[in-house]
Design a protein around this motif. Structure first.
Motif, PDB file in Angstrom:
ATOM      1  N   PHE A  19       0.698  -1.142   0.182  1.00 31.82           N
ATOM      2  CA  PHE A  19      -0.014   0.140  -0.010  1.00 31.82           C
ATOM      3  C   PHE A  19       0.904   1.201   0.016  1.00 31.82           C
ATOM      4  N   PHE A  20       0.729   1.859  -0.967  1.00 28.89           N
ATOM      5  CA  PHE A  20       1.606   3.426  -1.029  1.00 28.89           C
ATOM      6  C   PHE A  20       0.376   4.340  -0.934  1.00 28.89           C
ATOM      7  N   ASP A  21       0.416   5.150  -0.055  1.00 26.52           N
ATOM      8  CA  ASP A  21      -0.510   6.136   0.253  1.00 26.52           C
ATOM      9  C   ASP A  21      -0.001   7.426   1.063  1.00 26.52           C
ATOM     10  N   PHE A  59      -3.738   0.977  -9.583  1.00 26.68           N
ATOM     11  CA  PHE A  59      -3.365  -0.250  -9.285  1.00 26.68           C
ATOM     12  C   PHE A  59      -2.298  -1.028  -9.974  1.00 26.68           C
ATOM     13  N   TYR A  60      -1.254  -1.533  -9.420  1.00 28.31           N
ATOM     14  CA  TYR A  60       0.030  -1.693 -10.168  1.00 28.31           C
ATOM     15  C   TYR A  60       0.317  -3.459  -9.991  1.00 28.31           C
ATOM     16  N   GLY A  61       0.884  -4.013 -10.882  1.00 29.32           N
ATOM     17  CA  GLY A  61       1.047  -5.530 -10.765  1.00 29.32           C
ATOM     18  C   GLY A  61       2.297  -5.508 -11.072  1.00 29.32           C
ATOM     19  N   GLN A  62       3.258  -6.782 -10.883  1.00 32.00           N
ATOM     20  CA  GLN A  62       4.511  -7.134 -11.426  1.00 32.00           C
ATOM     21  C   GLN A  62       4.452  -7.354 -12.770  1.00 32.00           C
ATOM     22  N   ALA A 113       2.573  -9.879  -6.929  1.00 31.98           N
ATOM     23  CA  ALA A 113       2.073  -8.768  -6.061  1.00 31.98           C
ATOM     24  C   ALA A 113       1.337  -7.767  -6.565  1.00 31.98           C
ATOM     25  N   ALA A 114       1.017  -7.034  -5.725  1.00 37.53           N
ATOM     26  CA  ALA A 114      -0.036  -5.873  -6.069  1.00 37.53           C
ATOM     27  C   ALA A 114       0.365  -4.790  -5.273  1.00 37.53           C
ATOM     28  N   ILE A 154      -2.438  -1.550 -13.991  1.00 37.58           N
ATOM     29  CA  ILE A 154      -3.260  -2.624 -14.469  1.00 37.58           C
ATOM     30  C   ILE A 154      -4.689  -2.056 -14.343  1.00 37.58           C
ATOM     31  N   ASP A 155      -4.949  -0.951 -13.385  1.00 37.25           N
ATOM     32  CA  ASP A 155      -6.345  -0.557 -13.446  1.00 37.25           C
ATOM     33  C   ASP A 155      -6.117   0.634 -12.709  1.00 37.25           C
ATOM     34  N   ARG A 156      -7.332   1.585 -12.635  1.00 41.16           N
ATOM     35  CA  ARG A 156      -7.477   2.870 -12.044  1.00 41.16           C
ATOM     36  C   ARG A 156      -8.956   3.100 -11.391  1.00 41.16           C
TER      37      ARG A 156
END
Length: 199
Positions: free
Chosen positions: A123-125, A192-195, A157-158, A180-182
């Motif tokens: 989580f990057f907040d 959202f990011y994935g490897q 990982a996400a 991969i998503d917003r």
């Protein structure tokens, strides 16, 4: 603030005083965790992965993840009052054995999961202003380059990055992350990011 699902559902979390932290609202937290659950296990739950909660404040993201099945969470927070609030929340919920608190700036932290295992969720907040520039010389880019070298993540990982909805984040991030998503909820957006998979 409250925990909305899992073994600790309905429990109330203490919020740190002042306006230096921005606890995530239920209308954002619910779909965020539904997305993670769908990607990693089942909606409403999480597999027993290691979690890293960066710029964690009172620990809302990480504690929700522990309630839903995550095995351990590393919390990183530089603000002493917020970190003290987080420790009280962990003690009240009896989660100390499943949590590690690093009272440190994120850009200097070296999060390590128990036994050296990889992180499955990050989580990057950061404060919204932190996300306004992601150029190579920006604090956000420097922080992400540091984290790419300082922590180990799983192949599936996400990473979630909460930011102002007016901000558009890069398609790729240091550490082999690919967007991969917003999703957007009023002023709040989560990217959202994935490897990235090797081609």
């Amino acid at each position: 603030m409250r925990i909305i699902a899992g073994t600790l559902r309905g429990r109330i979390l203490e919020a740190p005083p002042g306006f230096d932290t921005r606890p995530i609202l239920d209308r954002v937290k619910t779909p965020l965790f539904d997305w993670l659950g769908s990607r990693l296990a089942l909606p409403g739950s999480l597999p027993p992965v290691n979690v890293c909660d960066l710029f964690c404040g009172s620990g809302t993201h990480g504690i929700e993840a522990l309630s839903r099945g995550a095995s351990h969470c590393i919390f990183v927070e530089r603000n002493a009052k917020a970190a003290a609030c987080l420790r009280r929340n962990l003690a009240t919920l009896k989660l100390q054995s499943r949590a590690t608190v690093l009272e440190s700036p994120v850009e200097a932290a070296r999060p390590a999961a128990p036994g050296g295992g990889p992180f499955g969720i990050v989580f990057f907040d950061p404060p919204f202003v932190f996300s306004e520039s992601t150029e190579a010389s920006s604090p956000a880019a420097r922080c992400l380059r540091h984290l790419a070298n300082a922590m180990t993540v799983a192949d599936d990982a996400a990473l979630t990055w909460r930011h102002d909805e007016r901000v558009t984040l890069p398609e790729t991030l240091p550490g082999n992350w690919r967007q991969i998503d917003r999703r957007v909820w009023r002023r709040n957006a989560v990217t959202f990011y994935g490897q990235a998979k090797d081609s």
